[in-house]
Motif scaffolding. Structure first.
Motif, PDB file in Angstrom:
ATOM      1  N   LEU A  20     -37.238  84.310 143.625  1.00  0.00           N
ATOM      2  CA  LEU A  20     -37.539  82.735 144.025  1.00  0.00           C
ATOM      3  C   LEU A  20     -38.046  82.631 145.239  1.00  0.00           C
ATOM      4  CD1 LEU A  20     -33.677  81.736 143.191  1.00  0.00           C
ATOM      5  CD2 LEU A  20     -35.893  81.679 141.646  1.00  0.00           C
ATOM      6  N   PRO A  21     -39.099  81.720 145.149  1.00  0.00           N
ATOM      7  CA  PRO A  21     -39.919  81.456 146.562  1.00  0.00           C
ATOM      8  C   PRO A  21     -38.957  80.802 147.564  1.00  0.00           C
ATOM      9  CG  PRO A  21     -40.373  79.922 144.738  1.00  0.00           C
ATOM     10  CD  PRO A  21     -39.371  80.920 144.211  1.00  0.00           C
ATOM     11  N   TRP A  22     -37.894  80.268 147.217  1.00  0.00           N
ATOM     12  CA  TRP A  22     -37.205  79.666 148.454  1.00  0.00           C
ATOM     13  C   TRP A  22     -35.711  79.985 148.534  1.00  0.00           C
ATOM     14  CZ3 TRP A  22     -36.833  78.092 143.381  1.00  0.00           C
ATOM     15  CH2 TRP A  22     -37.777  77.330 142.708  1.00  0.00           C
ATOM     16  N   ALA A  23     -35.180  79.922 149.415  1.00  0.00           N
ATOM     17  CA  ALA A  23     -33.761  80.315 149.511  1.00  0.00           C
ATOM     18  C   ALA A  23     -32.813  79.153 148.769  1.00  0.00           C
ATOM     19  CB  ALA A  23     -33.346  80.144 150.982  1.00  0.00           C
ATOM     20  N   LEU A  24     -31.904  79.850 148.022  1.00  0.00           N
ATOM     21  CA  LEU A  24     -30.986  78.809 147.314  1.00  0.00           C
ATOM     22  C   LEU A  24     -29.520  78.546 148.001  1.00  0.00           C
ATOM     23  CD1 LEU A  24     -31.943  79.069 143.471  1.00  0.00           C
ATOM     24  CD2 LEU A  24     -32.939  77.521 145.139  1.00  0.00           C
ATOM     25  N   THR A  25     -29.111  77.482 148.315  1.00  0.00           N
ATOM     26  CA  THR A  25     -27.626  77.580 148.979  1.00  0.00           C
ATOM     27  C   THR A  25     -26.960  76.232 148.635  1.00  0.00           C
ATOM     28  OG1 THR A  25     -26.504  78.189 150.963  1.00  0.00           O
ATOM     29  CG2 THR A  25     -28.619  76.769 151.230  1.00  0.00           C
ATOM     30  N   PHE A  26     -26.013  76.030 149.343  1.00  0.00           N
ATOM     31  CA  PHE A  26     -25.126  75.051 149.117  1.00  0.00           C
ATOM     32  C   PHE A  26     -25.219  73.797 150.361  1.00  0.00           C
ATOM     33  CE2 PHE A  26     -22.688  78.182 151.123  1.00  0.00           C
ATOM     34  CZ  PHE A  26     -22.002  77.291 152.182  1.00  0.00           C
ATOM     35  N   SER A  27     -25.100  72.352 149.639  1.00  0.00           N
ATOM     36  CA  SER A  27     -24.841  71.699 150.675  1.00  0.00           C
ATOM     37  C   SER A  27     -23.629  70.581 150.089  1.00  0.00           C
ATOM     38  CB  SER A  27     -26.057  70.688 151.012  1.00  0.00           C
ATOM     39  OG  SER A  27     -25.597  69.748 151.708  1.00  0.00           O
ATOM     40  N   TYR A  28     -22.309  71.204 150.012  1.00  0.00           N
ATOM     41  CA  TYR A  28     -21.385  70.445 149.347  1.00  0.00           C
ATOM     42  C   TYR A  28     -20.348  69.838 150.188  1.00  0.00           C
ATOM     43  CZ  TYR A  28     -22.465  74.040 145.882  1.00  0.00           C
ATOM     44  OH  TYR A  28     -22.948  74.566 144.686  1.00  0.00           O
ATOM     45  N   GLY A  29     -19.968  68.779 149.783  1.00  0.00           N
ATOM     46  CA  GLY A  29     -18.621  68.051 150.407  1.00  0.00           C
ATOM     47  C   GLY A  29     -17.545  68.143 149.797  1.00  0.00           C
ATOM     48  N   ARG A  30     -17.296  67.541 148.592  1.00  0.00           N
ATOM     49  CA  ARG A  30     -16.107  67.419 148.032  1.00  0.00           C
ATOM     50  C   ARG A  30     -15.568  69.109 147.389  1.00  0.00           C
ATOM     51  NH1 ARG A  30     -15.241  68.778 143.783  1.00  0.00           N
ATOM     52  NH2 ARG A  30     -17.189  68.500 142.899  1.00  0.00           N
ATOM     53  N   ALA A  31     -16.762  69.718 146.941  1.00  0.00           N
ATOM     54  CA  ALA A  31     -16.579  71.037 146.462  1.00  0.00           C
ATOM     55  C   ALA A  31     -16.192  71.833 147.484  1.00  0.00           C
ATOM     56  CB  ALA A  31     -17.608  71.645 145.750  1.00  0.00           C
ATOM     57  N   LEU A  32     -16.530  71.699 148.863  1.00  0.00           N
ATOM     58  CA  LEU A  32     -16.214  72.667 149.835  1.00  0.00           C
ATOM     59  C   LEU A  32     -14.622  72.198 150.591  1.00  0.00           C
ATOM     60  CD1 LEU A  32     -19.248  73.331 152.189  1.00  0.00           C
ATOM     61  CD2 LEU A  32     -17.594  74.948 151.069  1.00  0.00           C
ATOM     62  N   GLN A  33     -14.217  70.930 150.170  1.00  0.00           N
ATOM     63  CA  GLN A  33     -13.209  70.300 151.070  1.00  0.00           C
ATOM     64  C   GLN A  33     -12.096  70.108 150.319  1.00  0.00           C
ATOM     65  OE1 GLN A  33     -14.342  66.678 153.516  1.00  0.00           O
ATOM     66  NE2 GLN A  33     -16.639  67.392 153.325  1.00  0.00           N
ATOM     67  N   THR A  34     -11.945  69.951 149.041  1.00  0.00           N
ATOM     68  CA  THR A  34     -10.923  69.462 148.347  1.00  0.00           C
ATOM     69  C   THR A  34      -9.546  70.133 148.446  1.00  0.00           C
ATOM     70  OG1 THR A  34     -12.360  68.444 146.650  1.00  0.00           O
ATOM     71  CG2 THR A  34      -9.900  68.687 146.039  1.00  0.00           C
ATOM     72  N   SER A  35      -9.704  71.518 148.467  1.00  0.00           N
ATOM     73  CA  SER A  35      -8.586  72.500 148.528  1.00  0.00           C
ATOM     74  C   SER A  35      -7.951  72.153 149.793  1.00  0.00           C
ATOM     75  CB  SER A  35      -8.830  73.803 148.047  1.00  0.00           C
ATOM     76  OG  SER A  35     -10.078  74.440 149.130  1.00  0.00           O
ATOM     77  N   ALA A  36      -8.915  72.044 150.986  1.00  0.00           N
ATOM     78  CA  ALA A  36      -8.530  72.062 152.429  1.00  0.00           C
ATOM     79  C   ALA A  36      -7.737  70.604 152.373  1.00  0.00           C
ATOM     80  CB  ALA A  36      -9.608  72.094 153.244  1.00  0.00           C
ATOM     81  N   LEU A  37      -8.279  69.585 151.811  1.00  0.00           N
ATOM     82  CA  LEU A  37      -7.911  68.279 151.866  1.00  0.00           C
ATOM     83  C   LEU A  37      -6.092  68.143 151.530  1.00  0.00           C
ATOM     84  CD1 LEU A  37      -7.960  65.283 152.639  1.00  0.00           C
ATOM     85  CD2 LEU A  37      -8.885  64.882 150.441  1.00  0.00           C
ATOM     86  N   VAL A  38      -6.126  68.681 150.195  1.00  0.00           N
ATOM     87  CA  VAL A  38      -4.874  68.612 149.445  1.00  0.00           C
ATOM     88  C   VAL A  38      -3.792  69.507 150.264  1.00  0.00           C
ATOM     89  CG1 VAL A  38      -3.554  69.304 147.606  1.00  0.00           C
ATOM     90  CG2 VAL A  38      -5.979  68.218 147.134  1.00  0.00           C
ATOM     91  N   THR A  39      -4.081  70.746 150.869  1.00  0.00           N
ATOM     92  CA  THR A  39      -3.151  71.528 151.470  1.00  0.00           C
ATOM     93  C   THR A  39      -3.031  70.840 153.124  1.00  0.00           C
ATOM     94  OG1 THR A  39      -4.465  73.458 150.733  1.00  0.00           O
ATOM     95  CG2 THR A  39      -3.204  73.882 152.486  1.00  0.00           C
TER      96      THR A  39
END
Length: 341
Positions: free
Chosen positions: A284-303
């Motif tokens: 791939l010509p570009w780096a592919l990564t994440f910029s997540y909100g809910r998908a990073l935070q939900t488990s932490a929020l509930v815990t």
């Protein structure tokens, strides 16, 4: 001062991604409703402090954090500015600068993102506060009559003007054209999503070029190519990855340093698995990564559940999710790693 390209590359450094912590009051109210927590200045501060003080996650897996105006200037409970916490973990603070998506005149339920008025002055202020990048979200819904060409073009034009203002201020623009998977009715096929995503990206990069935006000093934050959340389509992880990458190859210039995906209503594990599958394709010509909100935070929020005694456990949950996505950015995530947690 680091160049725009250097900042953009640091944000998509190998094995790192961006935490989106720029929820509006309405969005964070929905999140807090999961745990029955009222939305106040103090609860928002305490929740975000819990995330930002997750030293392992922030140091090892997070390159940047998208903030609200409130959070960029906010202090932790002990009086430490959040910006100092970011400096300690070498995380770049970013800022959401749009004013939200509002009904677009002359359209049938389409939206246009507003906030260009006074943006030049606001960006100069954010730069003085240490913001290294910014984010602007354009919303494209799929219905039986939308999106229209005018709706796509209007949002693409606004994204380009925003990006130009950012670069003028020495701030990296994160350009976010989101084709909604969770809008109404949300029952579109993966092929429909691919078509609209391609048309949207084509319009966005046309407007970026016309505006004179330096493509090497920006990042793209798109949706993945998936069926609508209420679609009857059942597609594999590999098909999502293949269709998304093929669409990006057709419309995203190689000059763009990186692509940081939004999760778009996917489950935590789905968003991670799809990102990993894309990186496994290679070449791939570009780096592919994440910029997540809910998908990073939900488990932490509930815990966390709003309780001080749960902070360490919540930070552990957040660190795990950040690590899984960091592995996905390297193409090394496996579902069994989540099962073993």
């Amino acid at each position: 001062m680091a160049s725009l390209n250097a900042i953009a590359k640091k944000l998509v450094a190998s094995g790192k991604g961006i935490l989106a912590a720029d929820e509006s009051e309405g969005t964070i109210a929905k999140r807090f409703a999961l745990i029955g927590l009222p939305v106040t200045l103090e609860t928002r501060r305490d929740y975000r402090e819990m995330l930002f003080r997750s030293t392992e996650a922030m140091t090892d897996y997070i390159s940047g954090v998208i903030l609200t105006e409130e959070t960029l200037e906010q202090k932790a409970k002990d009086g430490t500015p959040f910006r100092e916490l970011f400096n300690a973990t070498d995380v770049i603070p970013g800022i959401k600068v749009d004013r939200g998506a509002l009904p677009m005149p002359g359209s049938k339920d389409e939206k246009i993102t507003e906030g260009l008025d006074g943006l030049r002055q606001r960006l100069a202020h954010y730069a003085k506060l240490g913001a290294g990048f910014a984010k602007w979200r354009g919303v494209i819904a799929i219905t039986s009559y939308a999106p229209s060409r005018n709706g796509i073009r209007a949002n693409a034009h606004a994204l380009a003007r925003y990006a130009m203002y950012c670069q003028e201020a020495g701030i990296v623009p994160v350009v976010e054209p989101e084709v909604l998977a969770d809008g109404e009715p949300g029952d579109h096929s993966i092929q429909r999503c691919e078509d609209v995503t391609g048309e949207t990206l084509e319009a966005v990069f046309k407007e970026l070029r016309l505006a004179g935006v330096d493509l090497s000093g920006m990042l793209l934050k798109p949706n993945m190519v998936t069926p609508g959340l209420r679609s009857r389509d059942r597609v594999s992880t590999e098909e999502v990855a293949q269709r998304t990458v093929e669409t990006l190859r057709r419309f995203v210039p190689a000059a763009v340093p990186g692509i940081a995906f939004l999760s778009g209503g996917q489950s935590d594990e789905e968003a991670t698995a799809h990102l990993s599958a894309m990186n496994q394709l290679g070449g791939l010509p570009w780096a592919l990564t994440f910029s997540y909100g809910r998908a990073l935070q939900t488990s932490a929020l509930v815990t966390w559940n709003g309780e001080d005694q749960n902070v360490k456990a919540a930070q552990k949950a957040f660190t795990h999710r950040a690590k899984m996505n960091a592995l996905a950015a390297l193409g090394q995530y496996k579902p069994e790693l989540d099962l073993a947690a």
